[in-house]
Scaffold this active site. Structure first.
Site, PDB file in Angstrom:
ATOM      1  N   TYR A 236      23.581 -84.847 -15.283  1.00 37.39           N
ATOM      2  CA  TYR A 236      23.245 -86.264 -15.853  1.00 37.39           C
ATOM      3  C   TYR A 236      22.154 -86.772 -15.288  1.00 37.39           C
ATOM      4  O   TYR A 236      21.795 -86.852 -14.150  1.00 37.39           O
ATOM      5  CB  TYR A 236      24.504 -86.945 -15.490  1.00 37.39           C
ATOM      6  CG  TYR A 236      25.948 -86.550 -15.746  1.00 37.39           C
ATOM      7  CD1 TYR A 236      26.355 -85.965 -16.847  1.00 37.39           C
ATOM      8  CD2 TYR A 236      26.841 -86.875 -14.793  1.00 37.39           C
ATOM      9  CE1 TYR A 236      27.358 -85.699 -17.202  1.00 37.39           C
ATOM     10  CE2 TYR A 236      28.191 -86.258 -15.028  1.00 37.39           C
ATOM     11  CZ  TYR A 236      28.676 -85.690 -16.254  1.00 37.39           C
ATOM     12  OH  TYR A 236      29.726 -85.305 -16.644  1.00 37.39           O
TER      13      TYR A 236
ATOM     14  N   HIS B 139     -10.086-104.373  -1.328  1.00 33.53           N
ATOM     15  CA  HIS B 139     -10.703-103.621  -0.230  1.00 33.53           C
ATOM     16  C   HIS B 139     -10.030-103.612   1.151  1.00 33.53           C
ATOM     17  O   HIS B 139      -9.290-104.903   1.313  1.00 33.53           O
ATOM     18  CB  HIS B 139     -12.206-104.133   0.073  1.00 33.53           C
ATOM     19  CG  HIS B 139     -12.648-103.526   1.347  1.00 33.53           C
ATOM     20  ND1 HIS B 139     -13.222-101.990   1.424  1.00 33.53           N
ATOM     21  CD2 HIS B 139     -12.838-103.865   2.624  1.00 33.53           C
ATOM     22  CE1 HIS B 139     -13.625-101.840   2.624  1.00 33.53           C
ATOM     23  NE2 HIS B 139     -13.321-102.671   3.385  1.00 33.53           N
TER      24      HIS B 139
END
Ligand SMILES: Cc1cc2nc3c(=O)[nH]c(=O)nc-3n(C[C@H](O)[C@H](O)[C@H](O)COP(=O)(O)OP(=O)(O)OC[C@H]3O[C@@H](n4cnc5c(N)ncnc54)[C@H](O)[C@@H]3O)c2cc1C
Length: 457
Positions: free
Chosen positions: A42, A444
């Site tokens: 499933y 950064h």
């Protein structure tokens, strides 16, 4: 033949495209039957035996490698990782089933489906056998591992497909992988991180032949630096059993060689699951490789039957099955304006350490297509975040159309490339020139800020 049920839609296969189509049609008030042959599937290949279990192991393998320890410690970590993977897939399987089962318009039928006639499908589940009829039918039966006719691969307890290896509890000390494709290479990385001694066997002379040669060379170098043996130009002749192990007979440049293994993974491609479907009865045609033939709206040669995902015999990715669903939805519930021709660039990732990701053309392909190109290159070692992550190996390469400044393709072999590649795909689809990626602000330290430098060509 006990019952005949009539539905607006019959969906064969509980894969990504099929389950999403079932949910969408059910929500639109259509009466839907979804047929799945295995209660362990499933949700389809991705969550049970494909993407999710392998990526769960990739994650755990990375932790295990970082922690170190001897083979016994790693074998324990592997057992724990397998248990974690099993509990994750069981959770997702149940969630997938419950989601469809809770919709009164959707009936999930257990059993193997095959066509009786263009609108009638037979369902066989053990001794039970009945027919369902659909005004429309959607085929989403996926693909299965292809096992080549090499002596000793069938009925050999040491030989596994990817699905079988994912249920092996014990870490193999020595693993031989037949096939140097993406699945084989990904498994090599997982098992090497857990501490197995891994050898990849590839019959062709060129490693990752469809990739940019320089990047493929970097990937090979990185695998070898991690102790993975990559043998190219070798032909597997047979796999024998002897002394509680497998013995792989090879023929290469140096003649015949024997390799010993605790497990042998056969990773030689996957074939569409069309054999059981009796497609002839429905007038649905397949191509030479067994993939279902469709038009650009994914209509098969029978106009009320559509096909989605791996069964079409094209690219084998979960997100392709999902995008196939979008196309079929556009055709069935919309104005049909979204079709295969409108599909954007298709990226992909191989979850190595570091991962490799690609979208679009290589430099060679772009030149062959007649473009004048600029090639941008950056060593991963130049990226501060790669240094922070202690993974400076790798190379980034992008191919740019000199005339328009548009990006034609990118090959990223570096940390987090599986995230970065999606940004490049978006830029390609939105026709954003490389200069925008070059000149924008990035946070950064991140891997994406590497585009400031990569595109400074
Ligand atoms: C080891 C491995 C790793 C992978 N990793 C990634 C990855 O990281 N990222 C990615 O995008 N892709 C990955 N893939 C590929 C991805 O899993 C497949 O492309 C995707 O799951 C295919 O989905 P689908 O919708 O075509 O069908 P599937 O999800 O394969 O579903 C088909 C379903 O149909 C059922 N079925 C078949 N025949 C019948 C029948 N006759 N009657 C009833 N039911 C039937 C099957 O049991 C199955 O549940 C990986 C694949 C493998 C094997």
């Amino acid at each position: 033949m006990e019952k005949m049920n009539q539905y607006d839609a019959v969906i064969i296969g509980f894969g990504k495209g099929g389950k999403t189509m079932a949910g969408t049609l059910g929500a639109a008030g259509r009466k839907v039957a979804l047929i799945e042959r295995s209660s362990m599937m499933y949700g389809g290949t991705c969550i049970n035996v494909g993407c999710i279990p392998t990526k769960s192991l990739v994650y755990r393998a990375g932790l295990t490698m970082a922690r170190g320890g001897d083979f016994k410690d790693k074998a324990d970590a592997y057992r724990e990782a397998m248990a974690q993977k099993d509990s994750l897939t069981a959770k997702l399987r149940k969630k997938n089933y419950d989601k469809l089962d809770s919709n009164p318009n959707i009936t999930v039928l257990d059993g193997t489906a095959s066509f009786v006639s263009p609108h009638v499908v037979e369902v066989v589940n053990g001794g039970e056998r009945y027919e369902v009829e659909g005004k429309m039918i959607f085929i989403n039966t996926g693909s299965s591992a292809f096992v080549p006719p090499i002596e000793g691969l069938k009925d050999n307890p040491y030989v596994y497909t990817s699905e079988g290896l994912l249920s092996r509890r014990e870490l193999p000390e020595k693993l031989v992988i037949i096939g140097g494709g993406y699945i084989g290479v990904e498994f090599s990385s997982i098992y090497a991180s857990f501490g197995s001694e891994v050898t990849i066997l590839q019959d062709g002379d060129i490693f990752l032949p469809r990739e940019d040669a320089e990047i493929a060379g970097e990937v090979k170098k990185s695998l070898e630096a991690r102790g993975i043996r990559v043998l190219t130009g070798v032909r597997t002749k047979a796999v024998r059993q002897g002394g509680g192990k497998a013995i792989v007979d090879l023929e290469g440049r140096d003649g015949l060689v024997e390799l010993e293994a605790d497990a042998v993974l056969v990773a030689t491609g996957r074939r569409p699951n069309t054999e059981d479907l009796n497609l002839k009865a429905a007038g649905v045609e397949v191509n030479a490789r067994g993939g279902i033939i469709t038009d650009d709206s994914l209509r098969t040669t029978a106009p009320h039957i559509y096909a989605m995902g791996d069964v079409r015999g094209g690219l084998q990715f979960t997100y392709i099955s999902l995008d196939d669903f979008r196309i079929v939805k556009s055709s069935v519930l919309g104005d049909g304006s979204y079709d295969l021709k409108k599909r954007g660039a298709v990226p992909y990732s191989v979850f190595l350490d570091p991962p490799f990701s690609r979208v679009g053309m290589s430099e060679k392909e772009a030149l062959e297509a007649g473009y004048k190109v600029k090639v941008a290159k950056l060593a991963a070692a130049a990226i501060p975040k790669a240094q922070v992550l202690e993974q400076p190996a790798g190379l980034l390469k992008a191919v740019i159309d000199e005339e328009t400044g548009l990006i034609l393709g990118a090959h990223l072999f570096c940390e987090e490339s599986y995230e970065l590649i999606n940004m490049i795909k978006l830029a390609m689809d939105a026709k954003v020139p490389y200069t925008v990626l070059r000149d924008t602000i990035y946070t950064h330290p991140t891997m994406s800020e590497a585009f400031n430098d990569l595109f400074a060509v």
